[in-house]
Scaffold this motif. Structure first.
Motif, short mmCIF file in Angstrom:
data_model
loop_
_atom_site.label_atom_id
_atom_site.label_comp_id
_atom_site.label_asym_id
_atom_site.label_seq_id
_atom_site.Cartn_x
_atom_site.Cartn_y
_atom_site.Cartn_z
N TRP A 153 2.73 -31.23 3.32
CA TRP A 153 2.04 -30.18 2.58
C TRP A 153 2.85 -28.88 2.54
N ALA A 154 3.59 -28.61 3.60
CA ALA A 154 4.30 -27.34 3.66
C ALA A 154 5.49 -27.43 4.60
N ASP A 200 -0.94 -25.41 5.14
CA ASP A 200 0.25 -24.56 5.12
C ASP A 200 0.73 -24.21 6.53
N ARG A 265 -2.76 -21.51 0.88
CA ARG A 265 -1.40 -20.99 0.96
C ARG A 265 -1.38 -19.61 1.61
N GLN A 333 -2.85 -22.90 -4.87
CA GLN A 333 -2.10 -23.72 -3.90
C GLN A 333 -0.61 -23.38 -3.88
N SER A 405 1.48 -26.81 -7.25
CA SER A 405 1.38 -26.65 -5.80
C SER A 405 2.74 -26.22 -5.28
N GLY A 406 2.75 -25.20 -4.45
CA GLY A 406 4.01 -24.62 -3.99
C GLY A 406 4.56 -23.68 -5.04
N ARG A 456 4.64 -31.28 -3.73
CA ARG A 456 3.60 -30.52 -3.04
C ARG A 456 4.06 -29.11 -2.66
N ASP A 457 5.34 -28.94 -2.31
CA ASP A 457 5.79 -27.63 -1.86
C ASP A 457 7.22 -27.40 -2.33
N ARG A 459 10.37 -24.30 -1.51
CA ARG A 459 10.70 -23.10 -0.73
C ARG A 459 12.18 -22.76 -0.86
#
Length: 484
Positions: A153-154, A200, A265, A333, A405-406, A456-457, A459
């Motif tokens: 998820w994160a 998260d 989030r 999200q 998402s993300g 999903r994420d 970064r």
């Protein structure tokens, strides 16, 4: 002499064949500085206007919403022409053959078919042939960093080329430099049902000194035979592969029986405060617009110990939840911080259509469900308004829904041609969305890594690389630019 229909519409003064046009204050898409009055003949022959006149009342204001559906009676031009001209009596759809000429019906069918093409561009199922992808600006190789999770998820990045990864099923991992997974004990017990679970994870801005992290999760309790759940934020200290000193610094009220729309989030702002989203848990009729005694459908702002900043917008509003930063949200999200302005940006799930990108401002109302660019999953409109005085318009919206998402801004020099772009994961169509901005305006989009899996994420890591987390099987990839 009769005024043009366009002039009457722009004044909010006309109803044509049972369809009421709203005033400019309510619907900025029908009137405003760019609205040009047209003659009655031109008005009635324009397929876009005919859609608004005859179709929008049942199928949603935006034609794109309508075409993103299952076509029970066929979606060829002949099928659409027949359905509109003769109606579907058993399903409550009237016949419009007496109101529209065959020429107008054909034009309306063509207009709808163009919308179907817009949806179809997302939906081919061709799988990637390799880990090398050509994009508009550069070639990218997806380097596998970790696997073995279910729904990662994160991600959060630790010193020494390690990272933390949450799995929605409740497991919590350290990804070591050698790409192996190490379980971390002490994560909160979660209700891993529906969209809930361990969600998260972020580091405290002073993590190097205090080793604190923050986890969002679906906290639950029993009430008789029912199991209720909500969004909670836990603060803990990471000592080796164990969490200690765990404490919930926020628990959203009220709990709900539903198992979706947790939000969850988190992002530390430049002010040092913790911002986070809480979804409306599926009760849009009550939660997102209510600030008194209700934390759901909101973005919140708290100090790292859970206390409330004195300048939060509703601190002095009697009965209001003091942690609320703004309200009127459905299910954000994705959350990130603009590297230059320091503003908090989010992406958010709409219903069918109407996913959004927003800039979070204090005290503002983001409109859900009073205004929306989406319709219900059953095809019925949620609201006939896409804009209303006092409610914030999104920076951008997606029709059809991509299931965002993300969210991350591209920074640094590794991806020079992407610098300043915004990246969103797509759960529904299984790609990474690159959004090009000019100021706060979206000027271009590109689909990346189509059908790689539910993203999903996403970064930006301290090493300057972009990382994405993909679901089932859970995998984490590093985006490595390849010299041409």
């Amino acid at each position: 002499m009769l005024k043009s229909i366009g002039t009457l519409v722009s004044a909010g003064l006309i109803t044509i064949i049972g369809f009421s046009f709203v005033s400019p204050e309510e619907d900025t898409n029908m009137a405003g500085p760019d609205f040009n009055p047209v003659s009655a003949a031109e008005f009635l022959s324009d397929p876009a206007v005919n859609y608004k006149t005859y179709c929008a009342g049942c199928h949603g204001e935006k034609m794109d919403m309508f075409v993103d559906r299952q076509w029970k009676h066929g979606n060829t031009k002949a099928d659409i022409f027949k359905s509109v001209k003769f109606g579907l009596e058993n399903e409550g759809m009237p016949a419009f053959g007496a109101s529209l000429s065959d020429k107008e019906l054909n034009a309306l069918a063509d207009y709808i078919l163009e919308g179907i093409k817009n949806v179809d561009k997302y939906t081919d199922n061709e799988k990637p042939a390799s880990d090398l992808f050509k994009t508009e600006e550069m070639d990218i190789r997806l380097e596998l960093v970790a696997e073995g999770t279910d729904i990662p998820w994160a991600m959060a990045f630790l010193p020494g080329q390690e990272m933390l990864v949450t799995d929605r099923n409740g497991k919590f991992y350290r990804v070591k430099a050698d790409k192996t997974l190490q379980s971390i004990s002490g994560a909160p017990e979660v209700l891993a049902r529906g969209q809930g679970g361990l969600m998260d994870v972020i580091l405290d801005p002073a993590f190097a000194q205090n080793k604190r992290i923050y986890l969002s999760y679906s906290k639950f309790k029993s009430e008789g035979a029912a199991v209720l759940a909500t969004t909670a934020i836990m603060q803990a200290k990471l000592e080796g592969n164990t969490l200690t000193e765990q404490k919930d610094i926020f628990v959203a009220e009220p709990y709900s029986r539903t198992q979706h729309h947790y939000g969850s989030r988190m992002q530390f702002g430049k002010d040092g405060y913790l911002y986070f989203s809480v979804g409306e848990r599926g009760n849009e009729k009550v939660n997102p617009q209510e600030i008194k005694g209700n934390d759901l459908g909101k973005v919140h702002r708290i100090k790292s110990d859970g206390s409330i900043p004195a300048d939060n917008p509703f601190v002095k509003t009697p009965g209001a939840e003091a942690s609320i930063y703004n309200y009127g949200h459905r299910n954000p999200q994705g959350m990130t911080i603009h590297p230059e302005t320091g503003k908090i940006w989010t992406n958010e799930h709409g219903p069918r259509g109407g996913d959004e990108i927003n800039i979070e401002e204090p005290g503002k109302n983001y409109g859900w469900p009073v205004i929306t660019y989406g319709i219900n999953y059953n095809g019925k409109p949620i609201s006939n308004l896409t804009a209303k005085a006092g409610m914030i318009q999104p920076v951008h919206y997606w029709i059809p829904s991509i299931g965002p998402s993300g969210l991350a801004f591209v920074a640094g020099d590794r991806y020079k041609n992407w610098k300043g772009n915004l990246l969103s994961g797509s759960l529904r169509f299984k790609f990474l969305q690159r959004t090009v901005l000019k100021g706060n305006k979206v000027v271009k989009e590109e689909i990346l890594f189509k059908n790689i899996g539910r993203v999903r994420d996403v970064r930006m890591a301290p090493d300057g690389f972009i990382y994405i987390a993909v679901e089932t099987p859970g995998r984490i990839y590093r985006l490595v630019p390849v010299d041409k």
